[in-house]
Design a protein around this motif. Sequence first.
Motif, mmCIF file in Angstrom:
data_model
loop_
_atom_site.group_PDB
_atom_site.id
_atom_site.type_symbol
_atom_site.label_atom_id
_atom_site.label_comp_id
_atom_site.label_asym_id
_atom_site.label_seq_id
_atom_site.Cartn_x
_atom_site.Cartn_y
_atom_site.Cartn_z
ATOM 1 N N VAL A 1 -38.057 -5.771 -18.217
ATOM 2 C CA VAL A 1 -37.337 -6.337 -19.362
ATOM 3 C C VAL A 1 -38.316 -6.972 -20.347
ATOM 4 O O VAL A 1 -38.193 -6.793 -21.569
ATOM 5 N N ILE A 2 -39.299 -7.699 -19.826
ATOM 6 C CA ILE A 2 -40.307 -8.315 -20.697
ATOM 7 C C ILE A 2 -41.063 -7.240 -21.470
ATOM 8 O O ILE A 2 -41.278 -7.355 -22.686
ATOM 9 N N ALA A 3 -41.462 -6.179 -20.774
ATOM 10 C CA ALA A 3 -42.198 -5.095 -21.417
ATOM 11 C C ALA A 3 -41.354 -4.424 -22.487
ATOM 12 O O ALA A 3 -41.842 -4.096 -23.581
ATOM 13 N N TRP A 4 -40.089 -4.204 -22.179
ATOM 14 C CA TRP A 4 -39.189 -3.569 -23.146
ATOM 15 C C TRP A 4 -39.045 -4.418 -24.411
ATOM 16 O O TRP A 4 -39.100 -3.902 -25.535
ATOM 17 N N GLN A 5 -38.868 -5.730 -24.239
ATOM 18 C CA GLN A 5 -38.729 -6.615 -25.396
ATOM 19 C C GLN A 5 -40.014 -6.650 -26.228
ATOM 20 O O GLN A 5 -39.964 -6.630 -27.469
ATOM 21 N N LEU A 6 -41.150 -6.711 -25.557
ATOM 22 C CA LEU A 6 -42.421 -6.694 -26.264
ATOM 23 C C LEU A 6 -42.601 -5.383 -27.017
ATOM 24 O O LEU A 6 -43.065 -5.345 -28.162
ATOM 25 N N LEU B 1 -43.172 -4.404 -31.112
ATOM 26 C CA LEU B 1 -44.212 -3.515 -31.628
ATOM 27 C C LEU B 1 -43.606 -2.369 -32.434
ATOM 28 O O LEU B 1 -44.139 -1.990 -33.484
ATOM 29 N N LYS B 2 -42.504 -1.818 -31.956
ATOM 30 C CA LYS B 2 -41.857 -0.718 -32.676
ATOM 31 C C LYS B 2 -41.441 -1.165 -34.080
ATOM 32 O O LYS B 2 -41.643 -0.447 -35.066
ATOM 33 N N ASP B 3 -40.853 -2.345 -34.163
ATOM 34 C CA ASP B 3 -40.426 -2.851 -35.463
ATOM 35 C C ASP B 3 -41.610 -3.168 -36.363
ATOM 36 O O ASP B 3 -41.544 -2.998 -37.586
ATOM 37 N N ALA B 4 -42.704 -3.618 -35.752
ATOM 38 C CA ALA B 4 -43.885 -3.964 -36.547
ATOM 39 C C ALA B 4 -44.554 -2.719 -37.132
ATOM 40 O O ALA B 4 -44.970 -2.714 -38.293
ATOM 41 N N PHE B 5 -44.651 -1.646 -36.343
ATOM 42 C CA PHE B 5 -45.325 -0.432 -36.813
ATOM 43 C C PHE B 5 -44.375 0.504 -37.575
ATOM 44 O O PHE B 5 -44.797 1.171 -38.514
ATOM 45 N N ALA B 6 -43.114 0.550 -37.167
ATOM 46 C CA ALA B 6 -42.086 1.348 -37.852
ATOM 47 C C ALA B 6 -42.538 2.779 -38.136
ATOM 48 O O ALA B 6 -42.471 3.250 -39.277
ATOM 49 N N THR C 1 -42.659 2.738 -21.750
ATOM 50 C CA THR C 1 -42.975 1.341 -21.442
ATOM 51 C C THR C 1 -42.219 0.871 -20.209
ATOM 52 O O THR C 1 -42.806 0.267 -19.294
ATOM 53 N N VAL C 2 -40.931 1.140 -20.174
ATOM 54 C CA VAL C 2 -40.123 0.745 -19.010
ATOM 55 C C VAL C 2 -40.580 1.510 -17.764
ATOM 56 O O VAL C 2 -40.690 0.943 -16.670
ATOM 57 N N ALA C 3 -40.863 2.801 -17.934
ATOM 58 C CA ALA C 3 -41.344 3.604 -16.803
ATOM 59 C C ALA C 3 -42.657 3.051 -16.265
ATOM 60 O O ALA C 3 -42.860 2.967 -15.047
ATOM 61 N N GLY C 4 -43.563 2.674 -17.164
ATOM 62 C CA GLY C 4 -44.844 2.116 -16.736
ATOM 63 C C GLY C 4 -44.674 0.803 -16.002
ATOM 64 O O GLY C 4 -45.317 0.559 -14.968
ATOM 65 N N ALA C 5 -43.803 -0.050 -16.514
ATOM 66 C CA ALA C 5 -43.577 -1.345 -15.863
ATOM 67 C C ALA C 5 -42.969 -1.170 -14.481
ATOM 68 O O ALA C 5 -43.408 -1.793 -13.505
#
Length: 200
Positions: free
Chosen positions: A74-79, A83-88, A119-123
Amino acid sequence: MPPIPDVPDASAAALARILALLTGAPDRTGTVVALAGELALLAVVAGWTWLWWRGRHSGPATTATVLAVPVAAVIAWQLNELLKDAFAVDRPCRLLAGFPAWGVCPDPGSWSFPSNHATVAGALAVGVLLVALRLGARTVGAVAVLCGLAAAGSRVLAGAHFPHDVVVGFTLGGMVAFVTLTLVGTLAARLRPGHPAVRR
């Protein structure tokens, strides 16, 4: 291939080559590949569930570490969302010339970099691996990593992400899981009865 803003040339070219290999694929190919990725992710969750059942009587430190796996995801997903919103960065279906009709194309505003699925898969995969090593279940850990990689890679094969989206996402998730489980395991060990920090 003309350069695509905010996308490494090598990553765009790699995706174009991968999709070219599937030229003429049936219309549902992208959907089927994406579904296979979801099933691979569910296999990782199944591995975590088995480890939780096996380690439920192994003490509070182990229990805390096992329960930290979904927390790390969950932490990784939120982070990753930040990042997704920042890079767009837009999706391959709107950036890559000759994108196949069967490819997965999320709605506009669903950004590509980094990949949430990866990201979720990696976590989850790294978290399960760390717990499996703690419980002496190396095979479960190895299978979890392979399934996690399959889940992440399916996003590229489905056309939903560029390869670097997935690599960065999986690495990010794995790092978050490693840090989270390490901190939780250390804290749980220090708080257990009999530990010098507790006696003081």
